[in-house]
Design an enzyme around this catalytic site. Structure first.
Site, short mmCIF file in Angstrom:
data_model
loop_
_atom_site.label_atom_id
_atom_site.label_comp_id
_atom_site.label_asym_id
_atom_site.label_seq_id
_atom_site.Cartn_x
_atom_site.Cartn_y
_atom_site.Cartn_z
N GLU A 104 -7.50 3.39 -1.03
CA GLU A 104 -7.73 4.32 -2.14
C GLU A 104 -8.96 5.18 -1.81
O GLU A 104 -9.92 4.72 -1.19
CB GLU A 104 -8.00 3.53 -3.43
N LYS A 108 -1.68 7.42 -9.41
CA LYS A 108 -2.12 6.17 -10.02
C LYS A 108 -1.86 6.19 -11.52
O LYS A 108 -2.25 7.14 -12.23
CB LYS A 108 -3.62 5.98 -9.74
N CYS A 128 -4.88 0.23 -6.54
CA CYS A 128 -6.06 -0.47 -7.07
C CYS A 128 -5.85 -1.11 -8.44
O CYS A 128 -5.22 -2.15 -8.54
CB CYS A 128 -7.26 0.49 -7.06
#
Length: 271
Positions: A41, A113, A154
């Site tokens: 990330e 995300k 994440c």
């Protein structure tokens, strides 16, 4: 067997320097026999100072990091899963976006995300990802050298519904690039990554940021590759940036799903 490379980085506030590290790793991965490289990330930029970061957050077609990754992948003849790059959307918000680039340098998939990291830790760390970033909405999979690859980033790790969807899609592997904080990493990183691999009966490939960054934050590292049984086949530790390799035996997926057909046995839960 599919040979992959995993890049553990300490990205900084200069995208051009980060791009140089990335392209060097792509070349080294190809030289090491990997068919695909996975990066963390925020490969392109880590900077919690939003005023300083803003000039570097541009539409994806203007991103020097993405352009460099595409050129390097094509030059080396290797696929690249670039964990994420901050990009400017048409509506003026930012997106935390993963890219999968094929061996010709074409973008094969994009994933924004979904879950924003808005937390207040007991250590005093406070994060408000949603203050700048807009969440994504789509579940994304892509066919690539590791098979069907599902994409996450994440903080997504903590939300089982996304991984249930990727399990239903029968992903062979799931990429979970990250920039985990040290406190949350020490507490939850390994156990949650292993759980996601077990739930999906799939490989998990989790390239991570590590160490002390120029903007003052510290990240946990421990980039992982986990097999469908939950066994850790690569752990890059929490000390230094590096490039490492792993071999994925795709027959392992079939063997695990035959022993424990949890995906086939899953039943809807009444609300």
């Amino acid at each position: 067997m599919t040979r992959i490379a995993v890049l553990q980085m300490t990205s900084g506030i200069d995208p051009l320097h980060n791009a140089e590290v990335l392209t060097g790793a792509i070349g080294a991965a190809a030289m090491g026999g990997a068919e695909m490289i996975f990066t963390p990330e925020m490969t392109g930029l880590i900077d919690r100072d939003r005023a300083r970061a803003t000039p570097h957050v541009v539409p994806e077609e203007q991103s020097p990091v993405l352009a460099a990754a595409r050129e390097a992948a094509a030059g080396a003849g290797i696929w690249a899963a670039v964990g994420s790059i901050p990009v400017l959307r048409e509506d003026g918000r930012w997106a935390n976006r993963s890219f999968v680039i094929d061996s010709n340098g074409a973008i094969a998939a994009r994933y924004d995300k979904i879950h924003m990291f808005d937390v207040d830790l007991d250590t005093g760390e406070s994060w408000r990802e949603s203050a700048a970033y807009a969440p994504g909405e789509a579940v994304v999979t892509v066919d690539c050298p590791v098979g069907k690859l599902g994409l996450a980033i994440c903080y997504d790790l903590r939300f089982p519904a996304l991984f249930e969807a990727l399990g239903k899609a029968r992903c062979d592997a799931i990429a979970i690039p990250a920039a985990f904080t040290r406190p949350t990493g020490a507490a939850h990183w390994h156990v949650m990554q292993r759980a996601r691999a077990i739930e999906a009966s799939a490989f998990v490939i989790a390239a991570a940021q590590v160490g002390q960054h120029q903007d003052g934050r510290e990240t946990y590292g421990h980039s992982l590759v986990i097999d469908p049984w939950g066994d850790v086949i690569l752990d890059m530790g929490g000390e230094a940036a590096n490039l490492a390799f792993a071999e994925l035996d795709r027959s392992r997926i079939t063997a695990v799903r035959a022993q424990l057909p949890s995906l086939a046995n899953k039943r809807p839960i009444a609300q």
